[in-house]
Design an enzyme around this catalytic site. Structure first.
Site, short mmCIF file in Angstrom:
data_model
loop_
_atom_site.label_atom_id
_atom_site.label_comp_id
_atom_site.label_asym_id
_atom_site.label_seq_id
_atom_site.Cartn_x
_atom_site.Cartn_y
_atom_site.Cartn_z
N ARG A 1 0.86 -1.18 0.00
CA ARG A 1 0.00 0.00 0.00
C ARG A 1 0.90 1.23 0.00
O ARG A 1 2.05 1.18 0.44
CB ARG A 1 -0.90 0.02 1.24
CG ARG A 1 -1.80 -1.19 1.40
CD ARG A 1 -2.58 -1.10 2.70
NE ARG A 1 -3.50 -2.21 2.88
CZ ARG A 1 -3.21 -3.35 3.52
NH1 ARG A 1 -1.99 -3.52 4.03
NH2 ARG A 1 -4.11 -4.31 3.64
N LYS B 1 -1.74 -2.50 7.84
CA LYS B 1 -2.99 -2.19 8.53
C LYS B 1 -3.13 -3.04 9.78
O LYS B 1 -2.66 -4.17 9.84
CB LYS B 1 -4.19 -2.46 7.61
CG LYS B 1 -4.51 -1.31 6.66
CD LYS B 1 -5.82 -1.59 5.95
CE LYS B 1 -6.25 -0.41 5.10
NZ LYS B 1 -7.52 -0.66 4.43
N HIS C 1 -3.14 2.31 -5.64
CA HIS C 1 -3.83 1.10 -5.20
C HIS C 1 -4.10 0.16 -6.36
O HIS C 1 -4.23 -1.05 -6.16
CB HIS C 1 -5.13 1.45 -4.48
CG HIS C 1 -5.50 0.45 -3.42
ND1 HIS C 1 -4.74 0.26 -2.28
CD2 HIS C 1 -6.52 -0.44 -3.33
CE1 HIS C 1 -5.28 -0.69 -1.53
NE2 HIS C 1 -6.36 -1.14 -2.15
N ARG D 1 -1.43 -2.33 -6.62
CA ARG D 1 -1.65 -3.43 -5.69
C ARG D 1 -2.65 -4.44 -6.26
O ARG D 1 -2.46 -5.65 -6.16
CB ARG D 1 -2.14 -2.85 -4.36
CG ARG D 1 -2.43 -3.86 -3.25
CD ARG D 1 -2.73 -3.08 -1.97
NE ARG D 1 -3.41 -3.87 -0.97
CZ ARG D 1 -2.81 -4.65 -0.08
NH1 ARG D 1 -1.49 -4.78 -0.10
NH2 ARG D 1 -3.51 -5.31 0.83
N HIS E 1 -3.91 -9.20 4.26
CA HIS E 1 -5.34 -9.14 4.52
C HIS E 1 -5.68 -9.89 5.80
O HIS E 1 -5.10 -10.95 6.09
CB HIS E 1 -6.13 -9.77 3.37
CG HIS E 1 -6.19 -8.91 2.15
ND1 HIS E 1 -6.46 -9.41 0.89
CD2 HIS E 1 -6.03 -7.57 1.98
CE1 HIS E 1 -6.45 -8.42 0.00
NE2 HIS E 1 -6.19 -7.30 0.65
#
Length: 311
Positions: A154, A178, A253, A256, A279
């Protein structure tokens, strides 16, 4: 300003101040970006205002749907983002033992947006786009592009990359993604060479404490906006010379997206792709298992209608 309330929301502070403060702390603890933090807070404050004094723990699926419906003619993507904010708010409250159920989980996301295929570049187009990377710090810029297009980072992860995160001997990078999660990713050999060259050419930062891997010409950590501008300029030049991608909305993005699609097309197990992308759920990775037109044509070319049945 981060963590602030919307203007004239003194009544909300009085009614839901404890929950609002808990949500802010929870988002900071989880490492949400400033933009996500502020966007989610704005949506949740609007949702709380719609409750009109009703206890948060007494709100139901009807209250959530009522709030979503009140947002006139919003796009599916906007509706889903609002729903995601409310779901996250309740997750935070449950985590702090301030609630026991999440009524927003009972509301389904828009199927139109949910089933929408992500925009991505085919592998040959991704390669072609690299030719349009220019600038005084071309090696640095190519390395940034490759990290997103061939490692799936990212833009924020590229921005946060420090010198210590590049493990030359192992050929890996350690990414802080994240949810405050660390993820060690193997790097393609060509990119390893670029990263070594970027480190060699790296401008000495003005601050001795600055450990950023990518440094601007002003001696500071390259900002997210600067990285986005670099990618935007590259794609602009690429589009001008490639009519077939002219109408594509290309961005950081989308690089990605291209990486994820490339791996799945090459037969990589979706569980491995999930880990490389960082994820939390394999459902998020599933959006990249789309089928393109060429694959459909190839499948249909195997279908043979016997001439005898139509003659």
């Amino acid at each position: 300003m981060r963590g602030g309330c919307l203007p004239r929301d003194y009544e909300l502070e009085e009614l839901y101040g404890e929950q609002i403060r808990a949500f802010k702390i929870w988002m900071m603890q989880r490492g949400f970006t400033d933009s996500t933090h502020n966007e989610y807070l704005r949506e949740v404050l609007a949702y709380l205002k719609s409750l009109k004094g009703l206890e948060v723990t007494e709100a139901s699926k009807v209250n959530v749907i009522g709030f979503l419906v009140s947002k006139e003619k919003v796009k599916d993507q906007t509706r889903n983002r609002t729903l995601s904010a409310i779901r996250t708010f309740y997750v935070a409250l449950i985590d702090f033992e301030m609630a026991t159920r999440n009524p927003a989980l009972e509301v389904k996301k828009s199927k139109t947006e949910k089933n929408k295929n992500p925009v991505y570049l085919e592998e040959e187009d991704l390669v072609d786009s690299l030719q349009y990377i220019e600038g005084r710090y071309r090696n640095r810029n190519i390395a940034i592009f490759l990290l997103m297009g061939y490692c799936g980072l990212r833009v924020g992860e590229v921005h946060r990359l420090d010198l210590k995160d590049f493990k030359k001997t192992k050929g890996t990078i350690v990414v802080f993604g994240k949810g405050r999660k660390w993820n060690e990713i193997p790097v393609p050999e060509l990119l390893v060479q670029y990263l070594i060259e970027v480190e060699r050419e790296r401008i000495t930062p003005y601050s001795k404490k600055e450990e950023a891997f990518f440094v601007s010409q002003k001696g500071k950590r390259l900002s997210i906006r600067q990285i986005q501008k670099l990618v935007s300029q590259t794609f602009k030049a690429f589009k001008e010379n490639n009519p077939k991608v002219t109408d594509m909305n290309l961005s950081c993005h989308k690089l990605r997206h291209s990486f994820a699609t490339m791996l799945l097309k090459n037969g990589v197990d979706i569980r491995v792709v999930k880990e490389l992308l960082g994820h939390a759920s394999i459902e998020t990775t599933m959006i990249y298992t789309h089928i393109n037109d060429d694959q459909k044509k190839q499948a249909m070319s195997t279908v043979n209608i016997p001439i005898s049945i139509v003659s």
